[in-house]
Motif scaffolding. Structure first.
Motif, PDB file in Angstrom:
ATOM      1  N   LEU A 139       0.813  -1.207   0.000  1.00  0.00           N
ATOM      2  CA  LEU A 139       0.000   0.000   0.000  1.00  0.00           C
ATOM      3  C   LEU A 139       0.848   1.260   0.000  1.00  0.00           C
ATOM      4  O   LEU A 139       1.829   1.357   0.732  1.00  0.00           O
ATOM      5  N   GLU A 140       0.454   2.198  -0.822  1.00  0.00           N
ATOM      6  CA  GLU A 140       1.101   3.513  -0.884  1.00  0.00           C
ATOM      7  C   GLU A 140       0.013   4.547  -0.632  1.00  0.00           C
ATOM      8  O   GLU A 140      -0.996   4.584  -1.347  1.00  0.00           O
ATOM      9  N   TYR A 141       0.205   5.354   0.402  1.00  0.00           N
ATOM     10  CA  TYR A 141      -0.830   6.320   0.770  1.00  0.00           C
ATOM     11  C   TYR A 141      -1.061   7.302  -0.377  1.00  0.00           C
ATOM     12  O   TYR A 141      -0.139   7.903  -0.909  1.00  0.00           O
ATOM     13  N   GLU A 142      -2.308   7.428  -0.763  1.00  0.00           N
ATOM     14  CA  GLU A 142      -2.710   8.334  -1.829  1.00  0.00           C
ATOM     15  C   GLU A 142      -3.547   9.479  -1.267  1.00  0.00           C
ATOM     16  O   GLU A 142      -3.483  10.604  -1.728  1.00  0.00           O
ATOM     17  N   GLU A 150      -9.039   6.669   4.648  1.00  0.00           N
ATOM     18  CA  GLU A 150      -7.689   6.578   4.100  1.00  0.00           C
ATOM     19  C   GLU A 150      -7.801   5.917   2.736  1.00  0.00           C
ATOM     20  O   GLU A 150      -8.574   4.976   2.565  1.00  0.00           O
ATOM     21  N   TYR A 170      -5.437   4.278  -0.404  1.00  0.00           N
ATOM     22  CA  TYR A 170      -4.126   3.786  -0.810  1.00  0.00           C
ATOM     23  C   TYR A 170      -4.199   3.286  -2.248  1.00  0.00           C
ATOM     24  O   TYR A 170      -5.238   2.825  -2.705  1.00  0.00           O
ATOM     25  N   ARG A 210      -6.725   0.149  -5.897  1.00  0.00           N
ATOM     26  CA  ARG A 210      -6.858   1.061  -4.757  1.00  0.00           C
ATOM     27  C   ARG A 210      -7.519   0.322  -3.604  1.00  0.00           C
ATOM     28  O   ARG A 210      -8.286  -0.617  -3.790  1.00  0.00           O
TER      29      ARG A 210
END
Length: 187
Positions: free
Chosen positions: A45-48, A77, A79, A176
């Motif tokens: 996961l990469e925070y978006e 949140e 991601y 996502r």
């Protein structure tokens, strides 16, 4: 008589024997750590962060909660994750990665099952603008989202509980994950 004296001596010797050396706690097996790391790498996961529209929906919902004596709080949140596997990502993979990020979270969540979007939309409360914005802002319009639902209720003060509804929403084609947490406070 000689036998009982010998047995007593042996027993006394056993009682007075030096205790075995204290054993150091064994660290977690490197094999287990590697297995967790390789499993979590399925969805990295990469925070978006929420889009502007979703952020506005959350601000409006939290303002409404505040207007009702801080009866609730919501967080969202979002991601993204790279995906190169030929197999589709699963909500179980997403959940595992989300909870790895939340490992310091002490909320005693219990899994309530994988649910349809309609179950989540019934729990949105003051955040009802997320339906349909969550789908239109994060999805591609045709994909079937997968949702895992977790719930926790716990005492926060004498006679007062918090009720947490945590939804992990996987958008398998858009790559996502949305994590919506609604906390209702007993006041």
């Amino acid at each position: 008589m000689q036998l009982s004296v010998l047995a007593s001596a042996l027993l006394l010797g056993a009682c007075n024997a030096a205790p075995p050396p204290a054993q150091e706690p064994t660290p977690e097996s490197p094999q287990a750590v590697r297995a967790v790391e390789s499993r979590l790498s399925q969805i990295e996961l990469e925070y978006e962060g929420p889009t502007a529209l979703l952020e506005a929906d959350m601000e409006a919902g939290n303002a409404e909660c505040e207007a009702h004596n801080n009866w609730c709080d919501g967080t969202l949140e979002v991601y993204s994750f790279p995906w190169t596997s030929t197999q589709a990502p699963t909500v179980a993979d997403a959940v595992e990665s989300v909870f790895a990020l939340r490992q310091d979270d002490r909320i005693p969540f219990r899994f309530q099952g994988n649910v349809p979007f309609s179950t989540m939309s019934q729990q949105l409360f003051f955040f009802d603008a997320l339906d349909p914005h969550l789908l239109t802002e994060l999805g591609n319009g045709t994909e079937q989202v997968q949702i895992a639902y977790y719930y926790a209720s716990y005492l926060v003060a004498a006679g007062a509980h918090d009720w947490n509804h945590l939804f992990v929403v996987l958008f398998p084609q858009s790559h996502r994950v949305a994590v919506f947490n609604l906390v209702n406070h007993e006041i």
